[in-house]
Design an enzyme around this catalytic site. Structure first.
Site, PDB file in Angstrom:
ATOM      1  N   CYS A  62       0.837  -1.209   0.000  1.00  0.00           N
ATOM      2  CA  CYS A  62       0.000   0.000   0.000  1.00  0.00           C
ATOM      3  C   CYS A  62       0.876   1.265   0.000  1.00  0.00           C
ATOM      4  CB  CYS A  62      -0.986  -0.075   1.153  1.00  0.00           C
ATOM      5  SG  CYS A  62      -2.424   0.953   0.895  1.00  0.00           S
TER       6      CYS A  62
ATOM      7  N   HIS B 236      -3.486  -4.851   2.273  1.00  0.00           N
ATOM      8  CA  HIS B 236      -2.819  -5.319   3.500  1.00  0.00           C
ATOM      9  C   HIS B 236      -3.223  -6.767   3.780  1.00  0.00           C
ATOM     10  CE1 HIS B 236      -1.849  -1.292   5.437  1.00  0.00           C
ATOM     11  NE2 HIS B 236      -2.628  -0.928   4.453  1.00  0.00           N
TER      12      HIS B 236
ATOM     13  N   GLU C 118      -1.507  -8.447   6.182  1.00  0.00           N
ATOM     14  CA  GLU C 118      -1.000  -8.710   7.536  1.00  0.00           C
ATOM     15  C   GLU C 118      -2.041  -8.512   8.619  1.00  0.00           C
ATOM     16  OE1 GLU C 118      -0.463  -6.036   5.829  1.00  0.00           O
ATOM     17  OE2 GLU C 118      -0.579  -4.297   7.144  1.00  0.00           O
TER      18      GLU C 118
HETATM   19  N1  GLN Z   1      -3.421   6.318   1.023  1.00  0.00           N
HETATM   20  C1  GLN Z   1      -2.143   6.039   1.636  1.00  0.00           C
HETATM   21  C2  GLN Z   1      -1.012   6.797   0.949  1.00  0.00           C
HETATM   22  O1  GLN Z   1      -1.227   7.455   0.009  1.00  0.00           O
HETATM   23  C3  GLN Z   1      -1.842   4.544   1.621  1.00  0.00           C
HETATM   24  C4  GLN Z   1      -2.799   3.808   2.499  1.00  0.00           C
HETATM   25  C5  GLN Z   1      -2.257   2.531   3.102  1.00  0.00           C
HETATM   26  O2  GLN Z   1      -1.035   2.296   3.143  1.00  0.00           O
HETATM   27  N2  GLN Z   1      -3.150   1.731   3.629  1.00  0.00           N
HETATM   28  O3  GLN Z   1       0.093   6.728   1.396  1.00  0.00           O
END
Ligand code: GLN
Length: 188
Positions: free
Chosen positions: A81, A166, A168
């Site tokens: 992410c 995610h 985890e």
């Molecule tokens: N929206 C977040 C970003 O731009 C990422 C979100 C996440 O890691 N769950 O960094």
């Protein structure tokens, strides 16, 4: 590799500790890393989910950019992410600095702000999409391991991986994503 492998989870911000049980269940050791000494001591990295802009600020404030880049270039790394955003070569909405480890373009908050988060099954394993990015462009040599609603969400290039979700946070150990990443590290 004959010694037990250690996976370093970058511990500046975001979901760090939830990785521990997955990493151990996949037969590796967990270490939360935040100094150049830590980075040198581990076999591979997980760049966790969280907030990429905050992580970037902390990396720059603590002067960690060069040391991280050097290590990311020579050891397997998995970006989750926000971590996926940091590893991309191009980031949009808005543009921001990134390590450019994988030839991918990533659009931040790709699912919009209203429907911020949802759970979905990826290879029969429930995972969380939390203000997730969308990968809009994939360069040569990058393999799509899973797609969701028509978008690639799990990619690999050699031993490096990114997931826009995610795994985890699911309490069933290890996740298939941790298993595959750690198998790759062990195979090294
Ligand atoms: N929206 C977040 C970003 O731009 C990422 C979100 C996440 O890691 N769950 O960094």
């Amino acid at each position: 590799m004959t010694h037990p492998v250690t996976i370093g989870v970058l511990a500046l911000q975001g979901a760090v500790q939830p990785h521990k049980s997955h990493i151990e269940a996949a037969g590796a050791a967990f270490r939360a890393v935040k100094t150049p000494e830590d980075f040198a001591a581990v076999d591979a990295f997980i760049l966790p989910g969280g907030e990429s802009t905050t992580m970037l600020k902390l990396i720059e404030n603590f002067g960690l950019w060069d040391s991280l880049l050097e290590n990311f270039r020579k050891k397997p790394i998995w970006g989750i992410c926000a971590g996926c955003i940091l590893l991309a070569d191009t980031v949009t909405d808005p543009a921001q600095k990134s390590f450019g480890i994988l030839p991918i373009t990533v659009r931040r908050n790709g699912y919009g702000r209203q429907i911020d988060s949802h759970i979905a099954d990826i290879q029969n394993y429930p995972v969380s999409f939390i203000r997730a990015p969308i990968i809009t462009k994939i360069g040569p040599g990058v393999e799509t391991l899973a797609a969701h609603e028509g978008d690639p969400v799990w990619l690999a290039q050699g031993k490096n991986m990114v997931t826009t979700f995610h795994p985890e946070l699911t309490l069933e150990y290890p996740s298939p994503m941790h298993r595959l990443f750690i198998e790759g590290v062990k195979g090294g």
